[in-house]
Structures are given as C-alpha cells and as structure tokens.
Design a protein around this motif. Structure first.
Motif, PDB file in Angstrom:
ATOM      1  N   VAL A 234       0.776  -1.207   0.019  1.00  0.00           N
ATOM      2  CA  VAL A 234      -0.299   0.163  -0.135  1.00  0.00           C
ATOM      3  C   VAL A 234       0.806   1.096  -0.024  1.00  0.00           C
ATOM      4  O   VAL A 234       1.479   1.587   0.961  1.00  0.00           O
ATOM      5  N   ILE A 235       0.720   2.057  -1.199  1.00  0.00           N
ATOM      6  CA  ILE A 235       1.674   3.189  -1.158  1.00  0.00           C
ATOM      7  C   ILE A 235       1.216   4.409  -0.714  1.00  0.00           C
ATOM      8  O   ILE A 235       1.714   5.505  -0.512  1.00  0.00           O
ATOM      9  N   MET A 236      -0.339   4.567  -0.711  1.00  0.00           N
ATOM     10  CA  MET A 236      -1.009   5.601  -0.426  1.00  0.00           C
ATOM     11  C   MET A 236      -2.292   5.468   0.258  1.00  0.00           C
ATOM     12  O   MET A 236      -2.764   4.351  -0.051  1.00  0.00           O
ATOM     13  N   VAL A 237      -2.813   6.151   1.094  1.00  0.00           N
ATOM     14  CA  VAL A 237      -4.106   5.959   1.968  1.00  0.00           C
ATOM     15  C   VAL A 237      -4.696   7.229   1.863  1.00  0.00           C
ATOM     16  O   VAL A 237      -4.420   8.101   2.560  1.00  0.00           O
ATOM     17  N   PRO A 238      -5.866   7.396   1.287  1.00  0.00           N
ATOM     18  CA  PRO A 238      -6.710   8.645   1.121  1.00  0.00           C
ATOM     19  C   PRO A 238      -7.415   8.923   2.466  1.00  0.00           C
ATOM     20  O   PRO A 238      -7.882   8.155   3.134  1.00  0.00           O
ATOM     21  N   TYR A 239      -7.124  10.319   2.804  1.00  0.00           N
ATOM     22  CA  TYR A 239      -8.174  10.692   3.748  1.00  0.00           C
ATOM     23  C   TYR A 239      -8.932  11.990   3.242  1.00  0.00           C
ATOM     24  O   TYR A 239      -8.331  12.760   2.332  1.00  0.00           O
ATOM     25  N   VAL A 240      -9.860  12.331   4.096  1.00  0.00           N
ATOM     26  CA  VAL A 240     -10.842  13.525   3.516  1.00  0.00           C
ATOM     27  C   VAL A 240     -10.694  14.449   4.733  1.00  0.00           C
ATOM     28  O   VAL A 240     -10.440  14.100   6.091  1.00  0.00           O
ATOM     29  N   VAL A 241     -10.406  15.723   4.302  1.00  0.00           N
ATOM     30  CA  VAL A 241     -10.394  16.920   5.370  1.00  0.00           C
ATOM     31  C   VAL A 241     -11.665  17.307   5.862  1.00  0.00           C
ATOM     32  O   VAL A 241     -12.217  17.725   5.296  1.00  0.00           O
ATOM     33  N   LYS A 242     -11.851  17.304   7.308  1.00  0.00           N
ATOM     34  CA  LYS A 242     -12.954  17.462   7.963  1.00  0.00           C
ATOM     35  C   LYS A 242     -13.416  18.769   8.158  1.00  0.00           C
ATOM     36  O   LYS A 242     -14.590  19.411   8.108  1.00  0.00           O
ATOM     37  N   LYS A 243     -11.923  19.551   8.449  1.00  0.00           N
ATOM     38  CA  LYS A 243     -12.171  20.937   8.783  1.00  0.00           C
ATOM     39  C   LYS A 243     -10.856  21.572   8.305  1.00  0.00           C
ATOM     40  O   LYS A 243      -9.644  20.648   8.229  1.00  0.00           O
ATOM     41  N   SER A 244     -10.683  22.813   7.688  1.00  0.00           N
ATOM     42  CA  SER A 244      -9.442  23.444   7.548  1.00  0.00           C
ATOM     43  C   SER A 244      -8.333  22.691   8.042  1.00  0.00           C
ATOM     44  O   SER A 244      -8.252  23.068   9.492  1.00  0.00           O
ATOM     45  N   PHE A 245      -7.178  22.294   7.449  1.00  0.00           N
ATOM     46  CA  PHE A 245      -6.119  21.564   8.196  1.00  0.00           C
ATOM     47  C   PHE A 245      -4.908  22.244   7.947  1.00  0.00           C
ATOM     48  O   PHE A 245      -4.256  22.216   6.960  1.00  0.00           O
ATOM     49  N   PRO A 246      -4.250  22.888   9.041  1.00  0.00           N
ATOM     50  CA  PRO A 246      -2.947  23.232   8.773  1.00  0.00           C
ATOM     51  C   PRO A 246      -1.809  22.779   8.850  1.00  0.00           C
ATOM     52  O   PRO A 246      -1.144  22.096   9.764  1.00  0.00           O
TER      53      PRO A 246
END
Length: 532
Positions: free
Chosen positions: A406-418
């Motif tokens: 596994v070379i990449m793991v997608p995440y979704v941004v729940k709120k603005s991520f600094p």
C-alpha cells in the motif's frame, strides 16, 4: 419663401436619423435581443472554466502542482492508467503537492514527517478511500466511523488478533496452502509442460482463499471462495484512486458494486451459520466464530446481571459487545477482505519473485524453516514455530519495505487542516500520505533500492521505527498487521521446504504496475515443481 405645410415631424422622416437615448431599459432590451442559446452556452462554459481554474489555484496556494488544470477533469485520463514514475515525480516535487480531478482537490503528503502528521491528525482528517467506496462497502460500515464511535468499535475487534486467536486460524491457512501449492505444480508441469506462465492471478486467488478461510472458515464453500477470488478484481478496479464518482451501468464501478453485493451476501450466509454453530457450543475455527462467540458471551453476561445473578469478575467478557446482525458482521468481514486481499497478493507475488531471483536468500529461508522443525518439512504451523524464524521474518519485512503493498492512504479533510505554517488544506479536500519515500529513505535504510533482509538483523533498520509506515500509524493503523506478517512468514516458509520454482526474467520483471497496489509489470512468470 417656401413653407412646409405637411406638419410631419422630422423624426418620422427617413432622411433624418434618430438620435434620442432609449435609456437603461432600452439598452437591456437590446442586449437581451442579442443573446441566443449558442452564445449563452459558450458564456456559461467559459465562466465555469474560469471558476474551476480560480478555485484550483486558490486551493493550491504555495504548494507544488501544475500551473493550471485541464478544465473540470484535471489529469483524469492519465490517472486511469497510473505510472509509478509519475507518482515518484509527484512525490519528489515537494513534501506537499497537489492535483485536482473532477470536483476533488487532492493534496499529496510525501515526506515521512508530513505523512505521519496526516496519519496522526484525527481531529482534522478521516479515512475516506474513494467516493464510490461507501456504495460498495456501505455507508454504515465501521471503517467510516469517526472519533469515539470508531475507537469503541475497534476495541471489540482487537481480541480477534491476539496471539491465542492467531494460533486458532493457522490450521485453516495451512490447509489452503497445501491445496494451492499442489495446484501450482499441476499448472506448471501438467498444464503448461514446464513452461513459465504469469502466476500473479493465481497468487491473488491463493490470498483470497486464505483470507476467506481465516475470516469465515468452512461456512463458505470452495465454489464461493473461487467466485469471490475471480470477481474481487472488479472490486479493486472500482476502488482505484481515480475513477468515476458515480455508478454508471457497465462501468468499472458498476461491476464492482455487483461483485461487492455478492461478497456481502456470502458473508451474511456464513454469519448465520456461525451463529447457529456457536450457540450449539462449537469450537472457534475462524475470525467470525471468535467474534460471534464474544457477542454471545456478552449477551449471556448481561442476561445474568439483569436477573440479579452474581457473576465472578473472571467470567466477565473482556469487551462487552452487542449482538450484531448477520449483515453487520458481513460488512466488517468485507472490510477485512478489502484491507488484506490486494496488499497480501502484492506481497506474495513479490516474495516468490524475489526468492527465485536470489537463491542464496531462499536457501537460508529453507534451512531456517527445516531447522526449527527438526528436519520435518511436514510439521504443521504453530505460533511457536513462526516466532522462531528471525531470518524469514526479516525477508518478509524487507519485501514489505522494498515493494510496499500500500503506497497511499486517502483521507478527507473534515475541517481546514493547517499542514504547514504557510499552507492549510481546505475542508472537503482529499489528503493522501504516501509511504514509499519514508520506506526508501537512504538515511533510514542505506542503499534503499537494494533488497537486503540482513538490514533487519545485523543492521539498524529496526531503529527507524518512524519510517516503518507499511501498516500506517495513528488511530487507524492496520488492525491485522501481525496476522498479515505471520501469514506471509508461514507461506514462504512452507513453500521453501516443499516447492522449487524458477522465475522467467523479462525486461518488465522489475517494472512496477500500479493497480491499487504494486505488482511486477509482467505478472511474475514462474515454473513450479515438487521438491524432493
């Protein structure tokens, strides 16, 4: 002097051009009359293109990425058939880089520290797989839970991967290996007369069969296992990183949805059978049995407490679980299959290829496995045996580092991520940490492109724990990482003692195909024979 006696107004005379002002209403009327359907469509299209570009550049900010976006679709066409070299170029462009495909803005986190930051930021991100994943795995699946709900659900699964539990699953795994190893020899010697054939598809079927037996035991028929193994390829294709976000008939996502429905139905049937057997006092033989037994024990404990019966603390279940429906159990087992199938298939393929190309390493694996069994190559698996194979374990770990499944793991941004002092990922965007650069960091792993199992024994590889991101880190790290490694250790150890195999090297053998995970481009042509 002549007199104009017609009393006609000059305005009514064509010889006098009109020169009065219509006012605002007249101007709007003229503009409206000048608009037709064609010009309206073109204007709307150009406005949407401009907005799409503006939004992309706004989200991109200061990070690396294309200077402009192909309107609407972005790099979709090139992403349908991803190339490893293109991924590497993207990772090398900066610790943060971006692309935008359809409506989705994607940030790639390439450095070790940036990847770890994403993995360990549950307040800002959550795993999302891809848009169509919820339709295949179902929106109510536990992997889409977040925060406390996810933590509590996960605690109820931890007991399925203890040392004692893993020991319980070994006989089923060994049974599958014996069956498929015999099949490998038959394919090579009888069906292809000793000529090499690509074995990657067979390795996918092998790993699927091992997973189904480990997860659902013999509640699932051999025919159902074969059907899942054959059709799971469609699920993998539907869940690739770049795909149509909606299900359209006769597309990859449509075929993937049909295959996932079939898998969920099979696991639901198995769950009903397991419940009946566990209620009748049957022994635990698979993960499904162990989980259902815990549910039934919890239900019995609650009933005793409700009746006012005193129950000794030693009899209280470690985790009190509710009784999940057959379909809920099927959903969870499906996520186990989803997490393991492609990853273990990749690792299995590379293991067989790497061992064939490095016979001195295969010889050491064989010697170690025979020694721990006192020369009896038919002695069955046990946790004691698997834990006394340091070199075989090093070979497996080096394979997972050298060619991470596994070379990449997608995440979704729940709120603005600094993410840095100068860049904040926008809410709703996708952030994808990649593990390849961390696992090929020359400071952590000298000569990273060289396959060297000894780095895990006599070298310093074990000290680079922060770089070991094969199974992720943080609250969503892989629950079955010990199971996965033991499975591969057991497989290659048994194969080394009972089989010989040769690799037909081609110009594409070391080229990497990206299909959800990594495979040799030529699909690993091998010839198997029975070892005396």
């Amino acid at each position: 002097m002549a007199t104009n006696g017609s009393f006609a107004s000059p305005v009514a005379n064509a010889d006098y051009p009109a020169s009065f002002d219509d006012g605002p209403e007249g101007i709007l009327t003229q503009l409206y009359r000048g608009v037709n359907g064609y010009s309206l469509v073109i204007t709307t299209f150009l406005l949407l293109v401009a907005y799409d570009q503006f939004k992309y550049l706004w989200n991109k900010g200061s990070i690396a990425g294309p200077a402009w976006k192909m309107p609407f679709i972005g790099p979709f066409l090139s992403s349908v058939n991803p190339k490893m070299d293109e991924y590497k170029a993207k990772w090398n462009s900066g610790e943060l880089s971006c692309v935008s495909v359809f409506h989705k803005f994607v940030v790639m986190a390439s450095s070790r520290d940036m990847a770890r930051k994403v993995f360990n930021s549950p307040d800002f991100v959550k795993p999302c797989v891809v848009d169509v994943a919820q339709k295949l795995l179902r929106p109510t699946n536990w992997v889409f839970l977040d925060g406390r709900a996810h933590i509590d659900y996960r605690k109820g699964l931890n007991g399925l991967f203890t040392r004692q539990s893993l020991e319980t699953y070994l006989p089923g795994q060994e049974e599958v290996y014996e069956k498929y190893f015999a099949r490998f020899v038959e394919i090579s010697q009888n069906e292809h007369n000793g000529k090499p054939v690509p074995f990657m598809p067979m390795f996918r079927e092998l790993m699927c069969a091992v997973s189904c037996r480990t997860f659902a035991g013999h509640y699932m028929s051999d025919a159902a296992v074969k059907k899942i193994a054959d059709d799971y390829y469609k699920i993998t294709a539907a869940l690739e990183l770049v795909n149509f976000p909606i299900i359209i008939p006769f597309t990859r996502t449509w075929y993937g949805k049909k295959a996932s429905d079939m898998v969920l139905n099979e696991f639901s049937i198995c769950a009903a059978k397991s419940k009946a057997r566990m209620k009748a006092g049957g022994d635990i033989t698979c993960i499904m049995d162990g989980w259902i037994k815990s549910m039934l024990d919890s239900e019995k404990y609650r009933e005793q407490i409700a009746k006012g019966i005193t129950v000794d603390d030693s009899e209280k279940p470690a985790m009190l679980l509710r009784v999940f429906s057959d379909y809920e159990i099927a959903q969870t087992l499906f996520t186990f299959l989803f997490a393991s199938q492609d990853a273990t298939s990749s690792a299995c393929t590379w293991l067989f290829q790497l061992m064939a190309d490095r016979p001195e390493i295969l010889d050491r694996v064989r010697e170690e496995n025979l020694a721990v069994r006192n020369g009896d190559k038919f002695q069955n698996f046990s946790m004691d045996i698997l834990e006394k194979l340091p070199y075989t374990k090093a070979v497996v770990k080096e394979t997972l580092r050298y060619r991470p499944p596994v070379i990449m793991v997608p995440y979704v941004v729940k709120k603005s991520f600094p993410m840095t002092d100068s860049y904040t990922a926008p809410q709703g965007s996708m952030v994808i940490p990649t593990v390849w650069p961390a696992l090929h960091d020359p400071e952590a792993y000298p000569r990273p492109d060289y396959f060297d199992p000894d780095r895990w024994i006599s070298g310093d590889a074990e000290k680079s724990a922060k770089n070991w991101l094969v199974f992720g880190t943080g609250p969503h790290y892989c629950l079955g990482q010990t199971y996965a490694q033991n499975n591969l250790i057991a497989m290659i150890g048994k194969a080394s003692m009972q089989l010989d195999w040769k690799h037909h090297i081609t110009p594409l053998s070391e080229e990497i195909q990206v299909f959800a995970t990594l495979f040799p481009m030529d699909h690993c042509p091998l010839v198997f024979s029975q070892r005396d």
